[in-house]
Design a protein around this motif. Structure first.
Motif, PDB file in Angstrom:
ATOM      1  N   PHE A 107       0.705  -1.057  -0.005  1.00  0.00           N
ATOM      2  CA  PHE A 107      -0.063   0.261   0.045  1.00  0.00           C
ATOM      3  C   PHE A 107       1.117   1.237  -0.113  1.00  0.00           C
ATOM      4  O   PHE A 107       1.719   1.151   0.787  1.00  0.00           O
ATOM      5  CB  PHE A 107      -0.976   0.030   1.378  1.00  0.00           C
ATOM      6  CG  PHE A 107      -1.668   1.277   1.488  1.00  0.00           C
ATOM      7  CD1 PHE A 107      -2.840   1.452   0.940  1.00  0.00           C
ATOM      8  CD2 PHE A 107      -0.935   2.385   2.209  1.00  0.00           C
ATOM      9  CE1 PHE A 107      -3.804   2.679   0.912  1.00  0.00           C
ATOM     10  CE2 PHE A 107      -1.717   3.451   2.460  1.00  0.00           C
ATOM     11  CZ  PHE A 107      -3.125   3.785   2.030  1.00  0.00           C
ATOM     12  N   THR A 108       0.582   2.298  -0.908  1.00  0.00           N
ATOM     13  CA  THR A 108       1.328   3.484  -0.831  1.00  0.00           C
ATOM     14  C   THR A 108       0.085   4.653  -1.103  1.00  0.00           C
ATOM     15  O   THR A 108      -0.869   4.420  -1.454  1.00  0.00           O
ATOM     16  CB  THR A 108       2.332   3.642  -2.004  1.00  0.00           C
ATOM     17  OG1 THR A 108       1.601   3.899  -3.146  1.00  0.00           O
ATOM     18  CG2 THR A 108       3.316   2.595  -2.374  1.00  0.00           C
TER      19      THR A 108
ATOM     20  N   ASP B 250       7.125   4.556  -6.387  1.00  0.00           N
ATOM     21  CA  ASP B 250       8.382   4.521  -7.334  1.00  0.00           C
ATOM     22  C   ASP B 250       9.393   3.509  -6.669  1.00  0.00           C
ATOM     23  O   ASP B 250      10.137   2.890  -7.165  1.00  0.00           O
ATOM     24  CB  ASP B 250       9.002   5.764  -7.524  1.00  0.00           C
ATOM     25  CG  ASP B 250       9.950   5.904  -8.548  1.00  0.00           C
ATOM     26  OD1 ASP B 250      10.436   4.912  -8.775  1.00  0.00           O
ATOM     27  OD2 ASP B 250      10.058   6.973  -9.137  1.00  0.00           O
ATOM     28  N   MET B 251       9.536   3.636  -5.302  1.00  0.00           N
ATOM     29  CA  MET B 251      10.696   2.892  -4.731  1.00  0.00           C
ATOM     30  C   MET B 251      10.123   1.384  -4.530  1.00  0.00           C
ATOM     31  O   MET B 251      10.900   0.653  -4.890  1.00  0.00           O
ATOM     32  CB  MET B 251      10.483   3.359  -3.054  1.00  0.00           C
ATOM     33  CG  MET B 251      11.298   4.530  -2.973  1.00  0.00           C
ATOM     34  SD  MET B 251      11.306   5.138  -1.187  1.00  0.00           S
ATOM     35  CE  MET B 251      11.990   6.653  -1.096  1.00  0.00           C
ATOM     36  N   ALA B 252       8.949   1.035  -4.568  1.00  0.00           N
ATOM     37  CA  ALA B 252       8.243  -0.199  -4.706  1.00  0.00           C
ATOM     38  C   ALA B 252       8.652  -0.798  -6.213  1.00  0.00           C
ATOM     39  O   ALA B 252       9.198  -1.951  -6.171  1.00  0.00           O
ATOM     40  CB  ALA B 252       6.774  -0.345  -4.374  1.00  0.00           C
TER      41      ALA B 252
ATOM     42  N   ASP C 202       4.250  -4.520  -9.706  1.00  0.00           N
ATOM     43  CA  ASP C 202       2.773  -5.134  -9.783  1.00  0.00           C
ATOM     44  C   ASP C 202       2.480  -5.635  -8.451  1.00  0.00           C
ATOM     45  O   ASP C 202       0.941  -5.743  -8.395  1.00  0.00           O
ATOM     46  CB  ASP C 202       3.141  -6.620 -10.436  1.00  0.00           C
ATOM     47  CG  ASP C 202       3.536  -6.223 -11.831  1.00  0.00           C
ATOM     48  OD1 ASP C 202       3.292  -5.158 -12.594  1.00  0.00           O
ATOM     49  OD2 ASP C 202       4.012  -7.190 -12.601  1.00  0.00           O
ATOM     50  N   GLY C 203       3.053  -5.087  -7.142  1.00  0.00           N
ATOM     51  CA  GLY C 203       2.326  -5.376  -6.022  1.00  0.00           C
ATOM     52  C   GLY C 203       1.822  -4.304  -5.502  1.00  0.00           C
ATOM     53  O   GLY C 203       1.442  -4.397  -4.294  1.00  0.00           O
ATOM     54  N   VAL C 204       2.085  -3.231  -5.948  1.00  0.00           N
ATOM     55  CA  VAL C 204       1.322  -1.938  -5.186  1.00  0.00           C
ATOM     56  C   VAL C 204       0.077  -2.157  -5.358  1.00  0.00           C
ATOM     57  O   VAL C 204      -0.979  -2.326  -6.503  1.00  0.00           O
ATOM     58  CB  VAL C 204       1.825  -0.632  -6.172  1.00  0.00           C
ATOM     59  CG1 VAL C 204       1.005   0.600  -5.911  1.00  0.00           C
ATOM     60  CG2 VAL C 204       3.312  -0.380  -5.953  1.00  0.00           C
ATOM     61  N   THR C 205      -0.577  -2.015  -4.337  1.00  0.00           N
ATOM     62  CA  THR C 205      -2.242  -2.164  -4.114  1.00  0.00           C
ATOM     63  C   THR C 205      -2.962  -0.735  -4.232  1.00  0.00           C
ATOM     64  O   THR C 205      -4.294  -0.495  -4.513  1.00  0.00           O
ATOM     65  CB  THR C 205      -2.551  -2.818  -2.848  1.00  0.00           C
ATOM     66  OG1 THR C 205      -2.060  -1.930  -1.658  1.00  0.00           O
ATOM     67  CG2 THR C 205      -2.045  -4.253  -2.757  1.00  0.00           C
TER      68      THR C 205
ATOM     69  N   PRO D 249      13.148   6.797  -6.861  1.00  0.00           N
ATOM     70  CA  PRO D 249      14.484   6.783  -7.542  1.00  0.00           C
ATOM     71  C   PRO D 249      14.342   6.672  -8.961  1.00  0.00           C
ATOM     72  O   PRO D 249      15.492   7.483  -9.688  1.00  0.00           O
ATOM     73  CB  PRO D 249      15.043   5.730  -7.035  1.00  0.00           C
ATOM     74  CG  PRO D 249      13.917   4.693  -6.437  1.00  0.00           C
ATOM     75  CD  PRO D 249      12.886   5.672  -5.919  1.00  0.00           C
ATOM     76  N   ILE D 250      13.663   5.857  -9.815  1.00  0.00           N
ATOM     77  CA  ILE D 250      13.539   5.920 -11.104  1.00  0.00           C
ATOM     78  C   ILE D 250      13.213   7.306 -11.731  1.00  0.00           C
ATOM     79  O   ILE D 250      13.913   7.687 -12.615  1.00  0.00           O
ATOM     80  CB  ILE D 250      12.538   4.853 -11.617  1.00  0.00           C
ATOM     81  CG1 ILE D 250      12.924   3.583 -10.993  1.00  0.00           C
ATOM     82  CG2 ILE D 250      12.500   4.748 -13.121  1.00  0.00           C
ATOM     83  CD1 ILE D 250      14.223   2.840 -11.089  1.00  0.00           C
ATOM     84  N   LEU D 251      12.160   7.983 -11.151  1.00  0.00           N
ATOM     85  CA  LEU D 251      11.703   9.272 -12.017  1.00  0.00           C
ATOM     86  C   LEU D 251      12.935  10.241 -11.733  1.00  0.00           C
ATOM     87  O   LEU D 251      13.339  11.127 -12.732  1.00  0.00           O
ATOM     88  CB  LEU D 251      10.463   9.704 -11.313  1.00  0.00           C
ATOM     89  CG  LEU D 251       9.880  10.915 -12.196  1.00  0.00           C
ATOM     90  CD1 LEU D 251       9.683  10.672 -13.598  1.00  0.00           C
ATOM     91  CD2 LEU D 251       8.656  11.448 -11.301  1.00  0.00           C
TER      92      LEU D 251
END
Length: 417
Positions: free
Chosen positions: A95-96, A103-105, A112-115, A364-366
């Protein structure tokens, strides 16, 4: 369907959270009620409070906590303001609330696990503008639960392995208090996140004692420990270090740097200005580049400005927040300046230096992409020119002009280490 009260009788088996060395069974920290519903990356002002002095401030650097394996395979990680959390196994579903955590997840192979996240369809579109340039990487956050003002029952329904969100901020929302935070932490999964590091916001009473501010990559390292993804973190951190070294090597002396401002405006009649060098991870892509503030400190972040104010500052470069979002008409926004009798006199407008930005709540990616694009937008002679962007994904920069290796980033996300 949300769980009924009978399902809340026993603490979650996923993890237990310690505060000050004791297992939290209630009343872990005092919060405050009330919050601002502003979109953190829209044309509205910053969501909560004003710039403040750090409480336990840190620069980007080594993580506060390292994990420690126990005999039974469990391990611990620690982050402010949560404290120490002992995990039985690495979280898979996440959960975010804000996109620096999403983005960290994603960076740690849990995209794919972000809910849940704030404005999932908007940010799915924005992040995919950049993901397009990472070979073999995909991202789909569309249709997820929008968690800007999360419902406690929905968190039971989502049943995430970890809540990658800052409880000190969540308790500012209507309907949330410390008992609710405890309840979710005990019966669903722990909280593990920090958001007030965005602008070094002042924590509410009861959270302020010992609240620590982290740099973006410092917090990312701590989150990586919680996910047992040290290798992914180190691979991405190495890319960042190479990128920062390139920037440091080529950055011109301060006196030769352009003046700049960052703005956001869904409606050109209401333009918000944001600072470029204040502490916090919202400026983690502009602060290393050191542009000169065209407002010379006279305009606070989130202030509404008009064309007259912008002309008085007369920036060499205008960074347009949200300009990379798929639905944004960058050509139309440039035209609004060019067709205005005052706006058209601004140096950045006359020299065609109004450039798009992505999001301030970056992970981090962005951050890697935004460091590269902003370097090119500010210093084309040193880092190569930025294409005149109007629509579509992040431009395809010629390989010899890229400031970081896309394949290294893609491999880290995909676990090809």
């Amino acid at each position: 369907m949300a769980r009924d009260d009978a399902g809340r009788g026993a603490p979650t088996r996923r993890a237990f959270t310690k505060y000050g060395g004791t297992v939290a069974l209630g009343g872990l920290l005092a919060g405050c009620t009330g919050g601002d519903g502003a979109d953190p990356d829209s044309s509205a002002p910053d969501a909560t409070g004003s710039e403040s002095t750090a409480t336990g401030s840190t620069d980007d650097g080594s993580a506060e906590s390292q994990t420690a394996d126990d005999a039974d395979g469990s391990y611990a990680a620690s982050i402010s303001p949560v404290g120490e959390v002992t995990f039985e196994s690495p979280p898979e579903t996440v959960f975010t609330r804000l996109t620096h955590h999403a983005d960290m997840a994603f960076a740690l192979g849990r995209g794919d696990g972000v809910t849940a996240l704030h404005a999932p369809d908007y940010y799915d579109g924005l992040w995919n503008q950049y993901v397009e340039r990472l070979p073999g990487v995909t991202l789909d956050w569309s249709g997820l639960y929008s968690s800007w003002e999360p419902d406690k029952e929905k968190l039971y329904e989502l049943d995430s392995d970890v809540h990658l969100a800052d409880p000190a901020w969540v308790t500012q929302l209507e309907g949330w208090d410390r008992e609710d935070i405890d309840e979710i932490g005990e019966h669903v999964s722990p909280w593990f996140g920090n958001s007030l590091s965005d602008r070094h916001q002042e924590p509410a009473e009861g959270w302020a004692d010992g609240y620590r501010y982290y740099g973006l990559w410092e917090q990312f390292e701590i989150v990586a420990e919680a996910f047992q993804e040290r290798e992914r973190y180190e691979a991405l951190a190495a890319v960042r270090e190479d990128l920062l070294a390139t920037i440091d090597e080529r950055l011109p002396p301060e006196a030769e740097r352009p003046t700049a401002i960052m703005i956001a405006a869904a409606d050109i009649e209401q333009i918000y200005a944001y600072t470029l060098s204040n502490p916090g991870f919202l400026t983690s892509h502009t602060r290393p580049l050191g542009p000169r503030d065209a407002f010379e400190g006279d305009v606070e972040s989130g202030t509404v400005v008009d064309f007259e104010t912008i002309l008085e500052a007369d920036p060499d470069v205008i960074l347009y927040l949200g300009g990379m979002e798929p639905g944004t008409d960058m050509a139309g926004r440039r035209a609004a300046f060019e067709e205005d009798p005052v706006g058209s006199q601004v140096t950045a407008v006359q020299n065609d230096r109004i450039h798009p930005q992505g999001a301030r709540y970056q992970g981090p990616i962005l951050n890697l992409f935004q460091l590269e694009m902003t370097a090119k937008q500010l210093y084309p002679d040193e880092f190569g020119s930025w294409p005149r962007y109007e629509s579509g994904p992040y431009p395809e920069i010629p390989e010899g002009e890229r400031l970081f290796d896309r394949q290294r980033v893609a491999d880290a996300i995909n676990g090809a280490l």
